[in-house]
Scaffold this active site. Structure first.
Site, PDB file in Angstrom:
ATOM      1  NE  ARG A   1      10.984  -2.211  -3.494  1.00  0.00           N
ATOM      2  CZ  ARG A   1      11.359  -1.110  -2.852  1.00  0.00           C
ATOM      3  NH1 ARG A   1      11.643  -0.022  -3.521  1.00  0.00           N
ATOM      4  NH2 ARG A   1      11.424  -1.093  -1.547  1.00  0.00           N
TER       5      ARG A   1
ATOM      6  N   GLY B   1      11.447   7.223   1.967  1.00  0.00           N
ATOM      7  CA  GLY B   1      12.175   6.515   3.023  1.00  0.00           C
ATOM      8  C   GLY B   1      13.531   7.133   3.314  1.00  0.00           C
TER       9      GLY B   1
ATOM     10  CE  LYS C   1      -3.917  -2.191   2.324  1.00  0.00           C
ATOM     11  NZ  LYS C   1      -4.746  -2.227   3.544  1.00  0.00           N
TER      12      LYS C   1
ATOM     13  CG  ASP D   1      15.197   6.437  -1.664  1.00  0.00           C
ATOM     14  OD1 ASP D   1      15.699   5.390  -1.198  1.00  0.00           O
ATOM     15  OD2 ASP D   1      14.296   6.440  -2.525  1.00  0.00           O
TER      16      ASP D   1
ATOM     17  CG  ASP E   1      10.026  -7.038   5.131  1.00  0.00           C
ATOM     18  OD1 ASP E   1       9.324  -6.004   5.225  1.00  0.00           O
ATOM     19  OD2 ASP E   1      10.703  -7.467   6.072  1.00  0.00           O
TER      20      ASP E   1
END
Length: 195
Positions: A181, A153, A9, A155, A71
């Site tokens: 990712r 986050g 989300k 970054d 995660d």
């Protein structure tokens, strides 16, 4: 066009997955895109793998369709791997990216060791099959002053190895080429081609 459910989300994360899967002509549908809401899955695991599997398996069972969950988090050497699996809630509830970032910076004030890495574990759950995992890593170091407005986050304080700018200063394409990712998704390529 093929579809895959992405168990997130987080709008920023959802957009990264959309961008990655688009080049394979696969539509990545996040939990934000579903008409029927899916309740949050409690992340009670002790590893990135356990938490990713919890989300993927429970949502795949509920929706009867393949689900990819991740995660991910920041692991800081000087903090013994923290915030790790607690990255999204490091400063407590509710989730607050700015508070999390500030907590890490406070804890690093007296440390010369700035080595860190972003880790992403992808879990793919397909009803009736065994869940499988791919792990991606992006090595780098942390700076003490946030820079850049692209990303989310941690970054703005993370400088990937080989760069002089933070993740938040890179374009989306640059970030997608080197991120944890991206590294994990590239390891999924054979499976992606099969679907």
């Amino acid at each position: 066009m093929k579809e895959i459910i992405i168990a997130t989300k987080n709008a920023g994360k959802a957009e990264e997955f959309r961008s990655f899967f688009a080049k394979y002509d696969i539509e990545a549908i996040s939990l934000l895109d579903l008409t029927e809401p899916v309740e949050d899955i409690e992340e009670t695991g002790t590893t990135f793998e356990e938490n990713a599997a919890l989300k993927a398996e429970q949502i795949a069972e509920k929706l009867s369709t393949p689900v990819l969950a991740d995660d991910s988090g920041l692991m800081v050497d000087a903090l013994n791997g923290r915030p790790g699996i607690f990255s999204a809630r490091y400063a407590g509830e509710p989730k607050d990216d700015q508070a999390n970032l500030e907590k890490v910076l406070r804890e690093l004030e007296r440390s010369a060791n700035r080595q860190a890495r972003f880790v992403c574990v992808l879990a793919v759950a397909i009803p009736g099959e065994e869940t499988f995992f791919k792990r991606g890593v992006c090595e780098g170091s942390l700076i003490m002053e946030p820079r850049g407005g692209n990303g989310f986050g941690y970054d703005p304080i993370f400088v990937p190895d080989g760069f002089t700018t933070t993740m938040a200063q890179l374009s989306s394409d640059e970030k997608n080429n080197i991120s944890h990712r991206s590294d994990a998704i590239m390891k999924l390529e054979e499976w992606i081609k099969q679907i």
